[in-house]
Design an enzyme around this catalytic site. Structure first.
Site, PDB file in Angstrom:
ATOM      1  N   SER A   1       0.928  -1.056   0.054  1.00  0.00           N
ATOM      2  CA  SER A   1      -0.008  -0.004   0.059  1.00  0.00           C
ATOM      3  C   SER A   1       0.942   1.298  -0.031  1.00  0.00           C
ATOM      4  O   SER A   1       0.375   2.350  -0.372  1.00  0.00           O
ATOM      5  CB  SER A   1      -1.066  -0.089   1.225  1.00  0.00           C
ATOM      6  OG  SER A   1      -0.174  -0.007   2.351  1.00  0.00           O
TER       7      SER A   1
ATOM      8  N   LYS B   1     -11.846   0.744  -1.601  1.00  0.00           N
ATOM      9  CA  LYS B   1     -10.770   1.298  -2.655  1.00  0.00           C
ATOM     10  C   LYS B   1     -11.375   1.178  -4.080  1.00  0.00           C
ATOM     11  O   LYS B   1     -12.085   2.201  -4.265  1.00  0.00           O
ATOM     12  CB  LYS B   1      -9.693   0.339  -2.430  1.00  0.00           C
ATOM     13  CG  LYS B   1      -9.238   0.658  -0.916  1.00  0.00           C
ATOM     14  CD  LYS B   1      -7.918  -0.217  -0.649  1.00  0.00           C
ATOM     15  CE  LYS B   1      -7.319   0.063   0.770  1.00  0.00           C
ATOM     16  NZ  LYS B   1      -8.158  -0.085   1.809  1.00  0.00           N
TER      17      LYS B   1
ATOM     18  N   HIS C   1      -5.533  -3.512  -2.703  1.00  0.00           N
ATOM     19  CA  HIS C   1      -5.122  -2.467  -3.540  1.00  0.00           C
ATOM     20  C   HIS C   1      -4.904  -2.978  -4.912  1.00  0.00           C
ATOM     21  O   HIS C   1      -4.705  -2.395  -6.005  1.00  0.00           O
ATOM     22  CB  HIS C   1      -3.746  -1.811  -3.222  1.00  0.00           C
ATOM     23  CG  HIS C   1      -3.974  -1.036  -1.760  1.00  0.00           C
ATOM     24  ND1 HIS C   1      -4.319   0.163  -1.940  1.00  0.00           N
ATOM     25  CD2 HIS C   1      -3.580  -1.415  -0.626  1.00  0.00           C
ATOM     26  CE1 HIS C   1      -4.475   0.551  -0.752  1.00  0.00           C
ATOM     27  NE2 HIS C   1      -3.741  -0.137   0.290  1.00  0.00           N
TER      28      HIS C   1
END
Length: 394
Positions: free
Chosen positions: A180, A237, A208
């Site tokens: 990240s 996300k 991610h």
């Protein structure tokens, strides 16, 4: 007495440029934002596909709020498990090609709950030192022997797994899919092979990578053609919503339903958030052009940085996370403030989020960014770096 104990800690953080302050967003969380009363362009969120402000996702949530209300009113095993939760779990499992998925309230709760359920005293967890804090805390809280290996060091992984096998310990190899703060992708094929040879289970947190990588957006595991036994990701996300989930076998999910304390003892997420997640997932499946646009924006940033003589981390050139190391905590804050004065919001990342001496700007790209905005940021970065009163250490 309590304040007298805490105040010196806060003073120390201020003196070392490690004090953190929240900025207030007024309105939508999007590329163009109003932050602390001023307009700016956002280059520090995880909204990789621009879905956090997509009207179709908001409409799905709004309709569900009107239909089912604001809260789930209980844990999933008591009264909180809604048809929206079940539908989202089924659709996530289908999208990922896994038998089952289980929805948690947050990504943090997912990692904590999974690791504490799978591991205990007498077991072992082998994990990358740059894993997300939730993986680190979950590993520590599990009571298992914890081998924290140097970042991406395959030899260190192998040694730790061999030792766990010699000690006859059940082991889980745990890694981020995309790291990240650095933006690099784990060597999942090599890690899967190490886990297989040692009899360990492989757990990947693809927060991610999910929605971003792979031909269909299934994440780093799809990109690298690996099927970890335990796959964790979030809705907060690329899907622009909130919550976390774990996907895996029927046995794994049923075990977690019985044993994952952060799931068993938590109020289930609002059903409307699950409805929003379903809408976002439909968009991810139906509109691969969003990923294509994101990767075009990543290439625009990387190529533009090279042209301007800005440092590029070659490990991160295929992900939306572009770290610019500044090393010094105070200088990172200076650079972030200078960029904000020019209309660009890029957060300064300092310890303990990253190791000491590696303070950085964490620049993140979205499918919603325009080329002109990326070029503007690159120009502002080059000018702001030159404007710093001391060398920035690159």
């Amino acid at each position: 007495m309590l304040d007298a104990r805490l105040a010196p800690v806060l003073d120390d953080l201020r003196s070392r440029s490690l004090y953190r302050v929240r900025r207030v967003v007024d309105g939508r969380h999007a590329v163009r934002m109003k932050v602390d009363g001023r307009d700016c362009i956002n280059f520090c969120s995880n909204d990789y596909l621009g879905l956090a402000s997509d009207p179709r996702v908001a409409e799905a949530a709004s309709n569900a709020f009107a239909r089912v209300g604001t809260g789930s009113s209980g844990s999933a095993l008591i009264s909180g498990y809604n048809a929206e939760h079940r539908a989202l779990e089924e659709e996530l499992a289908d999208f990922l090609g896994r038998p089952r998925a289980l929805l948690f309230s947050t990504g943090w709760a997912t990692n904590m709950g999974v690791l504490k359920a799978l591991l205990g005293r007498g077991d072992a967890v082998v994990a990358d030192e740059l894993n997300h804090a939730s993986l680190i805390d979950g590993a520590r809280a599990s009571g298992a022997q914890y081998w924290r290996v140097a970042h991406a060091d395959l030899n260190a992984y192998e040694r730790a797994l061999q030792q766990a096998a010699l000690d006859r310990r059940f082991a889980v190899l745990v890694t981020d899919g995309v790291f990240s703060m650095d933006g690099d992708i784990a060597d999942l094929p090599a890690l899967a092979q190490l886990a297989r040879h040692s009899g360990a289970a492989l757990m990947v947190d693809d927060a991610h990578g999910f929605g971003v990588l792979g031909e269909r957006g299934r994440g780093s595991a799809e990109l690298l053609d690996v099927e970890p036994e335990v796959l964790v990701a979030t809705l907060g996300k690329s899907l622009g919503c909130a919550g976390g989930f774990v996907a895996g076998s029927e046995t794994l999910i049923e075990y977690l339903v019985q044993k994952a304390r952060t799931w068993v003892f938590s109020t289930a997420p609002p059903p409307a958030i699950a409805a929003a997640g379903r809408a976002a997932l439909r968009i991810v499946r139906a509109e691969p052009e969003l990923r294509a646009r994101l990767h075009a924006n990543i290439a625009r940033f990387v190529d533009g940085a090279r042209e301007r003589g800005l440092p590029v981390d070659e490990r991160a050139v295929s992900t939306p996370i572009q770290p610019l190391l500044v090393y010094d905590d105070a200088r990172a804050l200076q650079l972030s403030r200078e960029l904000m004065s020019r209309g660009f919001w890029v957060a300064a990342i300092r310890p303990p989020t990253v190791p000491r001496g590696t303070a950085r700007l964490r620049i993140t790209l979205s499918a919603a960014h325009e080329f002109a905005q990326i070029d503007g940021l690159l120009d502002a970065l080059a000018q702001s770096l030159r404007a710093l009163p001391v060398p920035y250490g690159l």
